[in-house]
Design a protein around this motif. Structure first.
Motif, PDB file in Angstrom:
ATOM      1  N   ARG A 125      -2.270  39.881  56.976  1.00 44.15           N
ATOM      2  CA  ARG A 125      -2.192  38.841  55.941  1.00 44.15           C
ATOM      3  C   ARG A 125      -1.375  37.670  56.483  1.00 44.15           C
ATOM      4  O   ARG A 125      -0.197  37.811  56.793  1.00 44.15           O
ATOM      5  N   ILE A 126      -2.045  36.514  56.605  1.00 40.30           N
ATOM      6  CA  ILE A 126      -1.410  35.327  57.204  1.00 40.30           C
ATOM      7  C   ILE A 126      -1.004  34.369  56.095  1.00 40.30           C
ATOM      8  O   ILE A 126      -1.848  33.792  55.415  1.00 40.30           O
ATOM      9  N   GLY A 127       0.302  34.206  55.910  1.00 41.83           N
ATOM     10  CA  GLY A 127       0.788  33.323  54.855  1.00 41.83           C
ATOM     11  C   GLY A 127       0.861  31.882  55.330  1.00 41.83           C
ATOM     12  O   GLY A 127       1.218  31.609  56.477  1.00 41.83           O
ATOM     13  N   ALA A 186      -2.857  27.563  60.073  1.00 40.90           N
ATOM     14  CA  ALA A 186      -2.968  29.010  59.832  1.00 40.90           C
ATOM     15  C   ALA A 186      -4.361  29.509  60.224  1.00 40.90           C
ATOM     16  O   ALA A 186      -4.511  30.614  60.758  1.00 40.90           O
ATOM     17  N   SER A 187      -5.379  28.680  59.988  1.00 40.22           N
ATOM     18  CA  SER A 187      -6.746  29.070  60.349  1.00 40.22           C
ATOM     19  C   SER A 187      -6.888  29.180  61.865  1.00 40.22           C
ATOM     20  O   SER A 187      -7.641  30.011  62.382  1.00 40.22           O
ATOM     21  N   GLN A 188      -6.150  28.321  62.565  1.00 44.71           N
ATOM     22  CA  GLN A 188      -6.129  28.372  64.026  1.00 44.71           C
ATOM     23  C   GLN A 188      -5.583  29.725  64.504  1.00 44.71           C
ATOM     24  O   GLN A 188      -6.159  30.374  65.364  1.00 44.71           O
ATOM     25  N   ALA A 217       3.711  34.477  58.905  1.00 46.96           N
ATOM     26  CA  ALA A 217       3.619  33.154  58.286  1.00 46.96           C
ATOM     27  C   ALA A 217       3.485  32.145  59.414  1.00 46.96           C
ATOM     28  O   ALA A 217       4.034  32.335  60.501  1.00 46.96           O
ATOM     29  N   VAL A 218       2.713  31.089  59.153  1.00 49.82           N
ATOM     30  CA  VAL A 218       2.488  30.063  60.174  1.00 49.82           C
ATOM     31  C   VAL A 218       3.157  28.774  59.714  1.00 49.82           C
ATOM     32  O   VAL A 218       2.964  28.343  58.569  1.00 49.82           O
ATOM     33  N   GLU A 253      -6.625  37.823  56.805  1.00 44.53           N
ATOM     34  CA  GLU A 253      -6.922  37.001  55.632  1.00 44.53           C
ATOM     35  C   GLU A 253      -5.799  35.988  55.425  1.00 44.53           C
ATOM     36  O   GLU A 253      -4.635  36.253  55.748  1.00 44.53           O
ATOM     37  N   LEU A 254      -6.158  34.808  54.893  1.00 48.52           N
ATOM     38  CA  LEU A 254      -5.161  33.775  54.613  1.00 48.52           C
ATOM     39  C   LEU A 254      -4.621  33.968  53.206  1.00 48.52           C
ATOM     40  O   LEU A 254      -5.374  34.223  52.278  1.00 48.52           O
ATOM     41  N   VAL A 255      -3.296  33.840  53.079  1.00 50.85           N
ATOM     42  CA  VAL A 255      -2.664  33.869  51.760  1.00 50.85           C
ATOM     43  C   VAL A 255      -1.980  32.516  51.569  1.00 50.85           C
ATOM     44  O   VAL A 255      -1.037  32.186  52.275  1.00 50.85           O
TER      45      VAL A 255
END
Ligand SMILES: NCc1[nH]cc(CCC(=O)O)c1CC(=O)O
Length: 315
Positions: free
Chosen positions: A6-8, A19-21, A75-76, A34-36
């Protein structure tokens, strides 16, 4: 079942792009992600200048809380928005290869270039005009070079700031080149400010995770760019040793070239009246404490007085 990472991220367009990168890079390694998307205070308040919001990490602390409460796994962040002191329990898992680190002067009428770019020092000292930026660092640097100009406060995401520039009678507004380029929104009427040193870690993207999460650290390790990591660590150490704050008139740039680390840094009085600069080049082997050393040298040569001035104003 395979672990889903899970990518915040904050929900601004730039943050989601970044974050998509990271998501794409992890997916290439075979991870499922998945993006949060989370709102942060820094995005909700578009009026107060960042330096007046009084807390460190306005952009990062919501995501820190999400990590620590196990709602996300990484988290990015734009690394320049990450406080030099990470929150307790949070660690850097990777720093992506740095993009364009420069500041960009975005203008509406190219006639202003005469005044700001094609002028000599004497002309710069008397140039008048209005430039917009919400950054204390950019304001101090502009006032140091052009003491007679007025600096207008400008906040908000890229689109808002660009719109405000169009709607106001300003000569220009300053943006991080990386932010505009990532969104494919770098206008033709823009010029890189070669004389302006960037914010520490400008143009770099950090992936952070829970300190004890060995699995996620391992998964993120291949995303790390060593040269960028070494450079931004020195830049952030320079900032931390000088001031410790996030919105401060401190600039730094470290670059790896031919097995050397070239470091440049400065601190400028808020009103631009004074600047203290330092440059150093060292072998890569000895390059872990250049930022600290440069900051200590500046502090011993008068930067302590500028720091004191800034602290007393921020109180
Ligand atoms: N403080 C806002 C911020 N944080 C990161 C970027 C751009 C991307 C980067 O510098 O990596 C920006 C926008 C700007 O300064 O214009």
């Amino acid at each position: 079942m395979e672990k889903i990472i899970r990518i915040g991220t904050r929900d601004s367009r730039l943050a989601v792009w970044q974050a998509s990168q990271v998501k794409a890079m992890l997916e290439i390694q075979g991870c499922v992600c998945e993006l949060v998307k989370v709102k942060s205070e820094g995005d909700l308040d578009l009026v107060t200048p960042l330096y007046a919001m009084g807390v460190q990490g306005v952009f990062t602390k919501t995501l820190d809380a999400y990590l620590l409460s196990n709602k996300i796994d990484v988290a990015v962040h734009s690394m320049k928005d990450v406080p030099t002191q990470l929150a307790q329990g949070i660690a850097t898992a990777a720093v992506l290869k740095r993009a364009n680190y420069k500041d960009l002067f975005v203008y509406k009428n190219e006639h202003v270039l005469e005044k700001y770019f094609y002028s000599d020092v004497d002309e710069q000292r008397i140039a008048e005009g209005v430039i917009a930026t919400g950054s204390v660092r950019r304001k101090a640097a502009l006032l140091n070079k052009f003491p007679k100009i007025r600096v207008e406060n400008l906040r908000g995401n890229v689109q808002t700031r660009m719109q405000k520039l169009m709607n106001n009678d300003w000569d220009a507004a300053i943006f991080a080149a990386a932010g505009l380029e990532r969104l494919d929104e770098r206008p033709a009427y823009a010029i890189e400010i070669d004389w302006m040193l960037p914010a520490p870690a400008q143009g770099a993207i950090a992936v952070v995770c829970r300190e004890e999460d060995v699995e996620v650290k391992e998964i993120c390790a291949p995303l790390n760019d060593q040269d960028t990591m070494l450079s931004v660590n020195n830049e952030r150490d320079f900032l931390k040793t000088l001031m410790g704050g996030c919105s401060t008139p401190v600039s730094a740039l470290a670059q790896v070239e031919n097995n050397k680390l070239k470091f440049s840094g400065n601190i400028i009085a808020l009103d631009g009246s004074e600047i203290l600069e330092i440059e150093k080049e060292v072998d890569l082997r000895d390059a872990t404490e250049v930022g600290i050393g440069c900051a200590q040298e500046l502090l011993a040569n008068g930067a302590d007085k500028i720091v004191e001035q800034i602290r007393s104003i921020n109180k």
